[in-house]
Each structure stands twice: as C-alpha cells, then as structure tokens.
Motif scaffolding. Structure first.
Motif, PDB file in Angstrom:
ATOM      1  N   ARG A  82     -54.444 -39.050 -37.183  1.00  0.00           N
ATOM      2  CA  ARG A  82     -54.658 -40.486 -37.408  1.00  0.00           C
ATOM      3  C   ARG A  82     -54.865 -41.219 -36.083  1.00  0.00           C
ATOM      4  NH1 ARG A  82     -51.435 -39.281 -42.052  1.00  0.00           N
ATOM      5  NH2 ARG A  82     -49.536 -39.139 -40.814  1.00  0.00           N
ATOM      6  N   ALA A 107     -58.388 -40.345 -34.818  1.00  0.00           N
ATOM      7  CA  ALA A 107     -59.430 -40.943 -35.655  1.00  0.00           C
ATOM      8  C   ALA A 107     -59.514 -42.449 -35.450  1.00  0.00           C
ATOM      9  CB  ALA A 107     -59.160 -40.624 -37.124  1.00  0.00           C
ATOM     10  N   ARG A 108     -58.386 -43.086 -35.110  1.00  0.00           N
ATOM     11  CA  ARG A 108     -58.410 -44.526 -34.846  1.00  0.00           C
ATOM     12  C   ARG A 108     -59.006 -44.843 -33.481  1.00  0.00           C
ATOM     13  NH1 ARG A 108     -53.023 -44.526 -37.061  1.00  0.00           N
ATOM     14  NH2 ARG A 108     -52.204 -44.476 -34.926  1.00  0.00           N
ATOM     15  N   PRO A 167     -65.032 -43.527 -33.256  1.00  0.00           N
ATOM     16  CA  PRO A 167     -65.701 -43.075 -34.481  1.00  0.00           C
ATOM     17  C   PRO A 167     -65.875 -41.564 -34.498  1.00  0.00           C
ATOM     18  CG  PRO A 167     -66.860 -44.940 -33.496  1.00  0.00           C
ATOM     19  CD  PRO A 167     -65.841 -44.490 -32.496  1.00  0.00           C
ATOM     20  N   ARG A 216     -67.783 -38.307 -35.843  1.00  0.00           N
ATOM     21  CA  ARG A 216     -69.078 -37.974 -36.447  1.00  0.00           C
ATOM     22  C   ARG A 216     -69.047 -36.662 -37.216  1.00  0.00           C
ATOM     23  NH1 ARG A 216     -73.656 -35.694 -32.373  1.00  0.00           N
ATOM     24  NH2 ARG A 216     -72.511 -33.905 -31.566  1.00  0.00           N
ATOM     25  N   TRP A 229     -66.150 -33.300 -38.756  1.00  0.00           N
ATOM     26  CA  TRP A 229     -64.950 -32.470 -38.752  1.00  0.00           C
ATOM     27  C   TRP A 229     -65.443 -31.052 -38.478  1.00  0.00           C
ATOM     28  CZ3 TRP A 229     -62.335 -34.220 -43.993  1.00  0.00           C
ATOM     29  CH2 TRP A 229     -61.960 -35.575 -43.877  1.00  0.00           C
ATOM     30  N   ALA A 232     -57.447 -39.183 -43.227  1.00  0.00           N
ATOM     31  CA  ALA A 232     -58.606 -39.893 -42.692  1.00  0.00           C
ATOM     32  C   ALA A 232     -58.733 -41.313 -43.216  1.00  0.00           C
ATOM     33  CB  ALA A 232     -59.876 -39.104 -43.026  1.00  0.00           C
ATOM     34  N   ASP A 233     -57.831 -41.733 -44.105  1.00  0.00           N
ATOM     35  CA  ASP A 233     -57.864 -43.092 -44.654  1.00  0.00           C
ATOM     36  C   ASP A 233     -59.236 -43.428 -45.225  1.00  0.00           C
ATOM     37  OD1 ASP A 233     -55.210 -43.520 -43.871  1.00  0.00           O
ATOM     38  OD2 ASP A 233     -55.821 -44.169 -41.879  1.00  0.00           O
ATOM     39  N   GLY A 234     -59.846 -42.444 -45.897  1.00  0.00           N
ATOM     40  CA  GLY A 234     -61.136 -42.676 -46.548  1.00  0.00           C
ATOM     41  C   GLY A 234     -62.336 -42.540 -45.638  1.00  0.00           C
ATOM     42  N   ARG A 235     -62.120 -42.332 -44.325  1.00  0.00           N
ATOM     43  CA  ARG A 235     -63.243 -42.222 -43.382  1.00  0.00           C
ATOM     44  C   ARG A 235     -63.566 -40.743 -43.174  1.00  0.00           C
ATOM     45  NH1 ARG A 235     -59.826 -45.999 -40.976  1.00  0.00           N
ATOM     46  NH2 ARG A 235     -59.113 -44.446 -39.458  1.00  0.00           N
ATOM     47  N   THR A 236     -64.235 -40.147 -44.138  1.00  0.00           N
ATOM     48  CA  THR A 236     -64.566 -38.731 -44.043  1.00  0.00           C
ATOM     49  C   THR A 236     -65.784 -38.520 -43.153  1.00  0.00           C
ATOM     50  OG1 THR A 236     -65.932 -38.815 -46.031  1.00  0.00           O
ATOM     51  CG2 THR A 236     -63.601 -38.261 -46.322  1.00  0.00           C
ATOM     52  N   ALA A 237     -66.038 -37.284 -42.801  1.00  0.00           N
ATOM     53  CA  ALA A 237     -67.174 -36.917 -41.963  1.00  0.00           C
ATOM     54  C   ALA A 237     -67.679 -35.563 -42.419  1.00  0.00           C
ATOM     55  CB  ALA A 237     -66.757 -36.881 -40.488  1.00  0.00           C
TER      56      ALA A 237
END
Length: 372
Positions: free
Chosen positions: A89, A92-93, A96, A98, A100, A194-199
C-alpha cells in the motif's frame, strides 16, 4: 550505550522510522518493532555481506546485538503478511503503478536442509544449481520495480515428509504447489491491497513453468495480462478445421499483421477471437492477441507474448512487456547491495521474514528522489 541512526525514508523525505512503524505497527511487543527497524537500517547501511553480526555492529555499535537480530528474523513469532500488505500500500500510494510484474529469484544454497532447497537446471546459464526458488510480485512504477510480496517454491519432499517439514518449520497447511499457482496467488493477494487500482500482470516465466493455466486463471479472474509464451505453444486457429492446431510462432508468421514501431523496428501481431459460450452463458475465452518484435537479424519473431488487452497498440504493450527485465535487474541489485542472498537461517518463516525486510529496504532506496 548503543545508538541507532535515522536513515531517510527516501520516497517521502521522512525517516525510515515512519516506514518501519507502518511495517511493524501490528506487532504488540516494542522489542520486535525496535529490532525490525535495526534490521532495516542494517540492510541499508552495511557494506558488503549483510550478516547479522556486521549489521548489528554498524547500526548499534555492538556485535552482541546480533543474537537479538537473528532471533527477530528466525524465531520471533511475527507474521510477515501484514507487513507486506503495508509495504504494498505504501509503494502503490507513492507513484502510479503501470504493471504488477512477476519475476523469479534463484538463491544458491549449500546443503539440503534449507526450506525449499533443490537441484534446478537454469536454461540461461546452462548450469544445474543447488538453490531455493522464490517468485516475487513487483510494482512497476516506471523507473523502479518495487518488490512487495514473495512465495517460496517447495518440492514435494518438504511437505510430504513430516520430519523434513518440521525441521524447516513449514506450517501444516502449506502444500507443494506448481510455480504458476504461486504466481496466481501473488496476484490474488495483491488485489485487495490495491484499493481498486489494479494494473496488468506482466511475466516471463517460460523457463520455469507452464503458462497456459496461469493465463486461463488470470482471464477468468478478470485480470488483464501480458505473458511470455514459448513459440511452440499450440493455439486453435479460427480458420482451421476442428482438432487442427498451430503453434504461436506459426500463427504469427503465417497470419500476423506487421506494424511499424520506429527506428526500423517492426512488430507482428495476431488477433485471437473469442471462443464459444460454455453452459451457463459464460465464454470459455475472451479475445486476445499474440505479439512479437520482428528480429531483422534472424528473420524470425523474437519473444512471443500473449495478452488479453486489445484496446492498446501492440508497440505500447511490447513496451510494457519489458517490465520483467526491470524486475530481474531489481533482483540482481537486491542480491548485490541489499542482502537478498545473505539470510542466516534455514526455516520457512525465517526466509519469508528476511525477504520482507530486504524488500522494504530495497523499496526505500529504489524510490529515492521520485516524486510521490
């Protein structure tokens, strides 16, 4: 009197203590939190081999503290999963993400007592080595690849023999799994962090495992991916009679479309159509694409990639496919400068704790100077 020194938390300008509090805040004992911070500082500040004795001397001024450091990693009962969740976390914070990226780490070992140690042939070097094999998930943030989670491959003897399992302190619920299944579990574990921020999931594991089940499970789980596949992999061609199959390389050569990619480069791509519905209305496979950069020197396609991303130009996707190289470079640097290969223990929990701490130290250094 012993002293400890602050090491900058280089991604944010705050001291390393802030990151260590995130990683070890779930620990109830203050001594565990303290030794976790000392271990991180030791990995960052100790030159050469990162033995617990040398790290203790550098950070605390006393080699006698090495006993506590060794105890913290090998015997102190703390869970590594919460620490890795916080590390993921935090990274990822910071910037950005791009991709995984999944990448292996081969850790040479002596003897046969360390958890997961086995003989493995390495195609790149043409040698067989005695080693542990880990697979890591890296967050690709462009200029850095940040390791945030790991799995240790266990040959069947480590889970089928009670004496061997007990000696390596392998939990009773842990079973031997193929490497592709370890890779899938890393992705599944990362998703809620990922709190919904997938890659997109990017990997080149062709030398280590079967890619087909990994691709199927990622697709069924709703994950986008770019995966290297062997050129001889057979795929169903849409215009072929039932039962006939062509290799990925043959499909690209016979049916692929060429795209200019600048600087004299060309890319071959072939669109894979969606397959038919299954009972219940679900589709067996969605649309996909084969891609490869054309090698003018050999007159053949280079590394072949399979992706289920069809709304981006092949050149953009092949740029993303370079991510495993960056992750492998990170593994090499972790071995050279951050103690990846210097774990002083043989147990399964100790390996995971050491890998967590090495990952945190590397993440702190790798994000230096990058703007959050």
């Amino acid at each position: 009197m012993t002293t400890t020194h602050e090491t900058p938390d280089t991604a944010t300008g705050r001291p390393l203590g802030d990151l260590s509090r995130l990683l070890f805040g779930h620990l109830h004992r203050s001594d565990q939190q303290r030794w976790g911070r000392v271990y991180l500082q030791g990995l960052l500040r100790t030159d050469g081999k990162k033995t617990v004795r040398r790290m203790a001397a550098v950070v605390t001024g006393s080699e006698a503290a090495s006993t506590s450091l060794h105890q913290f990693v090998n015997a102190s009962p703390w869970e590594w999963a919460p620490a890795r969740g916080e590390l993921a976390r935090w990274a990822a914070r910071s910037l950005p993400v791009r991709a995984w990226t999944l990448a292996p780490a081969v850790l040479p070992k002596r003897g046969d007592r360390s958890a997961g140690v086995h003989q493995r042939f390495l195609p790149d070097s043409g040698r067989t080595v005695n080693c542990q094999l880990g697979i890591g998930l890296f967050l690709d943030v462009g200029r850095a690849h940040v390791p945030v989670d790991w799995r240790l491959f266990l040959p069947p003897r480590f889970t089928g023999d009670t004496a061997v399992r007990d000696r390596a302190k392998i939990p009773a619920a842990t079973r031997a799994q193929p490497l592709w299944e370890h890779a899938l579990s890393l992705v599944q574990e990362m998703a809620p962090r990922a709190d919904g921020r997938t890659a997109p999931v990017v990997a080149d594991l062709t030398a280590l495992c079967d890619i087909a089940p990994l691709a199927r499970r990622l697709r069924d789980g709703g994950h986008s991916f770019v995966l290297a596949i062997p050129g001889q992999s057979t795929l169903d061609g849409p215009e072929l009679p039932p039962g006939e199959r062509e290799s990925a390389r043959a499909l690209l050569l016979r049916r692929g479309v060429r795209h200019p990619a600048g600087a004299g480069r060309q890319i071959l791509s072939y669109e894979l159509p969606a397959r038919g519905p299954r009972p219940g209305g679900e589709h067996g496979h969605g649309p996909g694409r084969l891609m490869a950069e054309w090698d003018a020197g050999t007159g053949r396609p280079g590394r072949i990639w399979l992706t289920n991303i069809t709304d981006r130009h092949p050149a953009e996707l092949l740029e993303l496919a370079r991510s495993p190289r960056g992750a492998q470079a990170a593994v090499r640097r972790m071995g050279e400068d951050f103690g990846l290969l210097d774990f002083e223990g043989r147990s399964f929990p100790g390996w995971h704790r050491h890998m967590t701490l090495v990952s945190a130290a590397y993440a702190c250094s790798a994000l230096e100077g990058m703007t959050p």
